[in-house]
Design a protein around this motif. Structure first.
Motif, PDB file in Angstrom:
ATOM      1  N   ASN A  89       0.872  -1.209   0.022  1.00 15.88           N
ATOM      2  CA  ASN A  89       0.060  -0.071  -0.061  1.00 15.88           C
ATOM      3  C   ASN A  89       0.925   1.385  -0.034  1.00 15.88           C
ATOM      4  O   ASN A  89       1.756   1.328   0.760  1.00 15.88           O
ATOM      5  CB  ASN A  89      -0.849  -0.132   1.251  1.00 15.88           C
ATOM      6  CG  ASN A  89      -1.840   1.272   1.234  1.00 15.88           C
ATOM      7  OD1 ASN A  89      -1.555   2.306   0.892  1.00 15.88           O
ATOM      8  ND2 ASN A  89      -3.116   1.000   1.927  1.00 15.88           N
ATOM      9  N   GLN A  90       0.777   1.985  -0.942  1.00 19.94           N
ATOM     10  CA  GLN A  90       1.618   3.201  -1.182  1.00 19.94           C
ATOM     11  C   GLN A  90       1.713   4.104   0.201  1.00 19.94           C
ATOM     12  O   GLN A  90       2.459   4.735   0.482  1.00 19.94           O
ATOM     13  CB  GLN A  90       1.037   3.914  -2.047  1.00 19.94           C
ATOM     14  CG  GLN A  90      -0.231   4.648  -2.174  1.00 19.94           C
ATOM     15  CD  GLN A  90      -0.462   5.401  -3.486  1.00 19.94           C
ATOM     16  OE1 GLN A  90       0.232   5.598  -4.403  1.00 19.94           O
ATOM     17  NE2 GLN A  90      -1.716   5.982  -3.306  1.00 19.94           N
ATOM     18  N   ASN A  91       0.656   3.978   0.939  1.00 26.35           N
ATOM     19  CA  ASN A  91       0.713   4.622   2.330  1.00 26.35           C
ATOM     20  C   ASN A  91       1.528   4.141   3.408  1.00 26.35           C
ATOM     21  O   ASN A  91       1.803   5.001   4.233  1.00 26.35           O
ATOM     22  CB  ASN A  91      -0.663   4.888   3.073  1.00 26.35           C
ATOM     23  CG  ASN A  91      -1.884   5.890   2.092  1.00 26.35           C
ATOM     24  OD1 ASN A  91      -0.890   7.097   1.976  1.00 26.35           O
ATOM     25  ND2 ASN A  91      -3.036   5.635   2.073  1.00 26.35           N
ATOM     26  N   GLU A  92       1.926   2.954   3.259  1.00 27.68           N
ATOM     27  CA  GLU A  92       2.981   2.319   4.193  1.00 27.68           C
ATOM     28  C   GLU A  92       4.092   3.063   4.279  1.00 27.68           C
ATOM     29  O   GLU A  92       5.230   3.085   5.153  1.00 27.68           O
ATOM     30  CB  GLU A  92       3.050   0.735   3.971  1.00 27.68           C
ATOM     31  CG  GLU A  92       3.773   0.562   2.618  1.00 27.68           C
ATOM     32  CD  GLU A  92       3.747  -1.055   2.493  1.00 27.68           C
ATOM     33  OE1 GLU A  92       4.830  -1.519   2.395  1.00 27.68           O
ATOM     34  OE2 GLU A  92       2.542  -1.559   2.485  1.00 27.68           O
ATOM     35  N   LYS A  93       4.399   3.945   2.890  1.00 29.34           N
ATOM     36  CA  LYS A  93       5.892   4.966   2.714  1.00 29.34           C
ATOM     37  C   LYS A  93       5.423   6.188   3.193  1.00 29.34           C
ATOM     38  O   LYS A  93       6.466   6.974   3.156  1.00 29.34           O
ATOM     39  CB  LYS A  93       6.336   4.519   1.434  1.00 29.34           C
ATOM     40  CG  LYS A  93       6.785   3.338   1.014  1.00 29.34           C
ATOM     41  CD  LYS A  93       7.767   2.595   1.908  1.00 29.34           C
ATOM     42  CE  LYS A  93       8.407   1.246   1.643  1.00 29.34           C
ATOM     43  NZ  LYS A  93       9.382   0.742   2.588  1.00 29.34           N
ATOM     44  N   ARG A  94       4.229   6.521   3.499  1.00 35.47           N
ATOM     45  CA  ARG A  94       3.789   8.292   3.672  1.00 35.47           C
ATOM     46  C   ARG A  94       3.551   8.409   5.012  1.00 35.47           C
ATOM     47  O   ARG A  94       3.046   9.237   5.333  1.00 35.47           O
ATOM     48  CB  ARG A  94       2.650   8.437   2.746  1.00 35.47           C
ATOM     49  CG  ARG A  94       2.918   8.230   1.199  1.00 35.47           C
ATOM     50  CD  ARG A  94       1.670   8.423   0.462  1.00 35.47           C
ATOM     51  NE  ARG A  94       1.801   8.402  -1.028  1.00 35.47           N
ATOM     52  CZ  ARG A  94       0.988   8.701  -1.756  1.00 35.47           C
ATOM     53  NH1 ARG A  94      -0.322   8.683  -1.525  1.00 35.47           N
ATOM     54  NH2 ARG A  94       1.377   8.553  -3.155  1.00 35.47           N
ATOM     55  N   HIS A  95       3.669   7.261   5.886  1.00 33.26           N
ATOM     56  CA  HIS A  95       3.338   7.786   7.320  1.00 33.26           C
ATOM     57  C   HIS A  95       4.290   8.574   8.043  1.00 33.26           C
ATOM     58  O   HIS A  95       5.267   8.758   7.722  1.00 33.26           O
ATOM     59  CB  HIS A  95       3.253   6.168   8.065  1.00 33.26           C
ATOM     60  CG  HIS A  95       4.713   5.730   8.121  1.00 33.26           C
ATOM     61  ND1 HIS A  95       5.722   5.777   9.019  1.00 33.26           N
ATOM     62  CD2 HIS A  95       5.108   4.441   7.470  1.00 33.26           C
ATOM     63  CE1 HIS A  95       6.416   5.325   8.997  1.00 33.26           C
ATOM     64  NE2 HIS A  95       6.368   4.378   7.897  1.00 33.26           N
ATOM     65  N   LYS A  96       3.819   9.095   9.313  1.00 30.27           N
ATOM     66  CA  LYS A  96       4.686   9.985  10.069  1.00 30.27           C
ATOM     67  C   LYS A  96       4.840   9.271  11.439  1.00 30.27           C
ATOM     68  O   LYS A  96       5.124  10.190  12.527  1.00 30.27           O
ATOM     69  CB  LYS A  96       3.870  11.406  10.461  1.00 30.27           C
ATOM     70  CG  LYS A  96       3.431  12.132   9.248  1.00 30.27           C
ATOM     71  CD  LYS A  96       2.619  13.486   9.499  1.00 30.27           C
ATOM     72  CE  LYS A  96       2.136  13.921   8.294  1.00 30.27           C
ATOM     73  NZ  LYS A  96       1.383  15.136   8.600  1.00 30.27           N
ATOM     74  N   LEU A  97       5.007   8.015  11.412  1.00 28.87           N
ATOM     75  CA  LEU A  97       5.290   7.220  12.695  1.00 28.87           C
ATOM     76  C   LEU A  97       6.523   7.440  13.263  1.00 28.87           C
ATOM     77  O   LEU A  97       7.629   7.525  12.259  1.00 28.87           O
ATOM     78  CB  LEU A  97       4.900   5.687  12.273  1.00 28.87           C
ATOM     79  CG  LEU A  97       3.802   5.256  11.969  1.00 28.87           C
ATOM     80  CD1 LEU A  97       3.574   3.707  11.399  1.00 28.87           C
ATOM     81  CD2 LEU A  97       2.645   5.641  13.093  1.00 28.87           C
ATOM     82  N   ARG A  98       6.770   7.411  14.314  1.00 27.90           N
ATOM     83  CA  ARG A  98       8.141   7.817  15.099  1.00 27.90           C
ATOM     84  C   ARG A  98       8.182   6.700  16.098  1.00 27.90           C
ATOM     85  O   ARG A  98       9.486   6.295  16.376  1.00 27.90           O
ATOM     86  CB  ARG A  98       8.264   8.950  15.783  1.00 27.90           C
ATOM     87  CG  ARG A  98       7.120   9.487  16.949  1.00 27.90           C
ATOM     88  CD  ARG A  98       7.613  10.708  17.605  1.00 27.90           C
ATOM     89  NE  ARG A  98       6.970  10.806  18.887  1.00 27.90           N
ATOM     90  CZ  ARG A  98       7.197  10.445  19.860  1.00 27.90           C
ATOM     91  NH1 ARG A  98       8.245   9.476  20.107  1.00 27.90           N
ATOM     92  NH2 ARG A  98       6.472  10.344  21.012  1.00 27.90           N
ATOM     93  N   THR A  99       7.297   5.936  16.502  1.00 29.47           N
ATOM     94  CA  THR A  99       7.487   4.821  17.704  1.00 29.47           C
ATOM     95  C   THR A  99       6.099   4.020  17.755  1.00 29.47           C
ATOM     96  O   THR A  99       5.093   4.273  17.248  1.00 29.47           O
ATOM     97  CB  THR A  99       7.636   5.549  18.897  1.00 29.47           C
ATOM     98  OG1 THR A  99       7.989   4.224  20.064  1.00 29.47           O
ATOM     99  CG2 THR A  99       6.591   6.339  19.576  1.00 29.47           C
ATOM    100  N   ILE A 100       6.340   2.735  17.931  1.00 31.70           N
ATOM    101  CA  ILE A 100       5.172   1.928  18.048  1.00 31.70           C
ATOM    102  C   ILE A 100       5.485   1.140  19.552  1.00 31.70           C
ATOM    103  O   ILE A 100       6.569   0.954  19.720  1.00 31.70           O
ATOM    104  CB  ILE A 100       4.953   0.738  16.991  1.00 31.70           C
ATOM    105  CG1 ILE A 100       6.094   0.231  16.781  1.00 31.70           C
ATOM    106  CG2 ILE A 100       4.712   1.924  15.676  1.00 31.70           C
ATOM    107  CD1 ILE A 100       5.910  -1.032  15.665  1.00 31.70           C
TER     108      ILE A 100
END
Length: 645
Positions: free
Chosen positions: A347-358
């Motif tokens: 999914n192209q959004n998996e490269k557009r995220h702003k995640l910094r931690t999980i």
């Protein structure tokens, strides 16, 4: 321990030479001769662990000294960030101020109905912000909220409601039929419970158990008519806040007692480890009755002003779209959830995220590496713990697959967490003095936490019911008279002190992020097979997390009807339904103990391998809700990960 030995050598060298430098040199040489050189790579990890532990402990102590409760901390956050978004639920936004205003009305409403401090209100609700708003309202008047797993049905559901003895039950519209199914059970127990429907349409009933059945619209009308506010009782740091249900060894859920300080300890620790602020947004794919989401994620909103985004039901296919659309900077997980996400097409959004931690738990080594590489997530905070436990761990340096560590250099007495030797059934092995035996590097054992009643971070509050509470307490652990909480989990320690989850002991196993009680599953099956011998256990499936349920049923006369079995398991939560059923027709005696009990360990080792097991094995097909006979081809496809479980 290595550190003790080096300290003794250092002091002895100083007394002999009276020279600090020479004593240090001698101690350093001794440290390396004794094998300490292997552990120098963990020095930074260990020092960071000690530093974090001290800081978190001080933070909780600060709240204790000020006698702060969860709801008071929430109100302070509301005052700081009134217009910030607290909940982003399927596109609908609720600010901190709005949630607090609603909680205030609910507090006044329940108090007007006679709910007092210490009374319980049960919530059998689906995933929505309203669940949190309700329990915040109850917390304002010192009432205890019971968060009931919305997957529970029939006996498990009636037991859960009965256990907490609520004055009121609030039920979501989508769950009403399941509550209707158990009204007779509640009536038989002479429970006087008023049931409110969260939305309109709750069916009427003449059962004496129902004092009042009210659609939510009527509740809203009553809320709007309550203008005089409410009288807040004196709230304490040590007060009971809520019940969260865990799997019970008796076969039914147990209500874990969550005090204000337990909630605070869990939430504050996760917030500290991930540095959450009011600028963050956490996406949670987990249900809010679950401590991972209901405490650890919701707690960040309460203490740090962090936004929380989620939907009613987790969707793996929409996950990355949800992450991007919500502006999430973090999400919480279970290992099984991440496996579902990873199996989705690109999914192209998996490269557009702003995640910094999980943060979360149950992420295995192989998947860890793949998740990190594919999604480029900067930080993974793997934690270990339980809702009711006191032996919490964290993987500080992101060693793949590790759920935490115990220092090899520094003594673990300070944190009060031990790995103890046990047998195959999880029973602690003791020495000639009657004390427990600690395991060392390269060994596995039962992880326990020392119970210290003067330390909020080490207390064990147990369950509703003294009997269940005592079952989890070991005595005479390190010294005579001491006590420790037994987690029921077997962990393996490598040579550097990293800990890896291995198995659950006793009568539970873990599947799809949930603890499954074998007793509960056995009880559901026994009547459908005319009380034949039944045993349930967990089996490993390559490429999955946890263990899938499997039942072995003695069927020497061939009378077991698998259609009846299929219907019987529908009463269980979906995660508790056995994936495999083995009908034992021959050589039953070799699987029996001297007391005529089925040998779980032997059956577990044989598993569902149709190529080596002579007995027929049946497979649960979720789409058709029934069992089908397993073929060699199906077995191969399951092993190769081609079958959706």
């Amino acid at each position: 321990m290595l550190l003790y030995s080096v300290i003794v050598i250092f002091l002895a060298a100083f007394l002999i030479t009276m020279n600090w430098f020479l004593a240090f040199v001698v101690a350093f040489v001794a440290f390396n001769i004794l094998g300490g050189w292997k552990y120098t790579k963990t020095l930074f990890r260990d020092f960071m662990g000690i530093q974090n532990y001290v800081k978190m402990k001080r933070l909780v102590r600060k709240y204790e000294k000020k006698n702060k409760t969860v709801v008071e901390c929430f109100e302070e956050t509301v005052a700081k960030y009134p217009n910030n978004i607290m909940f982003n639920f399927e596109g609908k936004h609720e600010t901190f101020q709005l949630v607090n205003d609603r909680a205030e009305k609910l507090a006044a409403f329940f108090q007007s109905l006679g709910v007092q401090k210490g009374d319980c209100v049960a919530f059998f609700m689906d995933n929505s912000p309203d669940l949190v708003t309700y329990w915040l309202g109850c917390a304002k008047i010192g009432a205890i909220s019971s968060l009931i797993n919305f997957n529970l049905r029939e006996k498990s559901l009636s037991h859960s409601i009965d256990t907490c003895s609520p004055k009121f039950v609030v039920v979501s519209d989508s769950l009403q039929s399941h509550l209707v199914d158990i009204l007779d059970d509640l009536a038989l127990k002479n429970k006087e419970i008023a049931i409110f429907s969260h939305t309109e349409g709750f069916p009427s009933s003449n059962e004496p158990v129902i004092l009042e059945i009210s659609p939510f619209e009527k509740i809203l009308t009553k809320l709007n008519s309550v203008n005089e506010g409410y009288v807040r009782p004196k709230l304490e740091f040590k007060d009971l806040l809520m019940y969260i249900y865990t799997s019970g060894t008796t076969g039914l859920p147990k209500a874990a007692r969550i005090t204000n300080y337990r909630f605070m300890n869990m939430a504050v620790s996760v917030g500290f480890l991930n540095s959450y602020t009011s600028s963050d947004v956490i996406w949670t794919p987990l249900p809010l009755y679950h401590s991972n989401a209901g405490i650890c994620a919701v707690g960040q909103a309460i203490y740090n002003g962090t936004g929380l985004a989620f939907r009613r039901k987790f969707s793996a296919s929409r996950f990355w779209d949800d992450i991007v659309e919500s502006g999430a900077t973090s999400f919480n997980y279970l290992g099984e959830i991440l496996r579902y996400i990873y199996k989705q097409p690109f999914n192209q959004n998996e490269k557009r995220h702003k995640l910094r931690t999980i943060f979360g738990n149950g992420l295995k080594t192989g998947l860890w590496v793949d998740i990190k590489a594919r999604y480029e997530i900067p930080h993974i905070c793997e934690i270990y713990g339980s809702t009711e436990g006191n032996c919490n761990l964290v993987n500080l340096d992101e060693t793949p697959g590790a759920c935490g560590f115990l220092s090899i250099i520094f003594p673990s007495d300070a944190v009060g967490i031990y790995l103890l030797k046990c047998d195959d059934e999880g029973n602690l092995i003791r020495n000639e003095k009657g004390l427990c035996i600690r395991t060392g590097p390269g060994e596995q054992g039962l992880i326990v936490g020392a119970i210290r009643k003067t330390d909020p971070t080490k207390q064990y509050d147990g369950y509703v019911g003294e009997k269940e509470t005592k079952k989890k307490v070991a005595r005479d652990v390190k010294r005579k008279g001491d006590e420790a909480f037994m987690s029921g989990d077997i962990l393996y320690m490598d040579e550097l002190g990293y800990l890896f989850f291995k198995d659950r002991t006793g009568d539970t196993f873990r599947w799809k992020g949930e603890n499954v009680s074998t007793c509960e599953v056995e009880s559901a099956l026994i009547s459908s097979v005319d009380h034949k011998d039944v045993i349930v256990f967990g089996v490993e499936i390559p490429g999955t997390d946890g263990k899938a349920g499997m039942a072995a049923i003695v069927n020497e006369d061939g009378s077991v009807d698998m259609e009846r079995v299929s219907k019987a398991v529908l009463a269980l939560p979906s995660y508790a339904r056995p994936i495999f059923v083995r009908l034992m027709r021959s050589n039953v005696e070799k699987h029996m103990t001297g007391t005529f009990k089925l040998r779980k360990v032997d059956l577990q080792k044989e598993g569902f391998d149709v190529e080596n097991v002579e007995d027929p094995i049946w497979f649960w097909v979720a789409k058709s809700s029934k069992y089908e006979l397993m073929s060699h081809e199906l077995y191969t496809n399951i092993i190769q990960g081609k079958v959706n479980l």
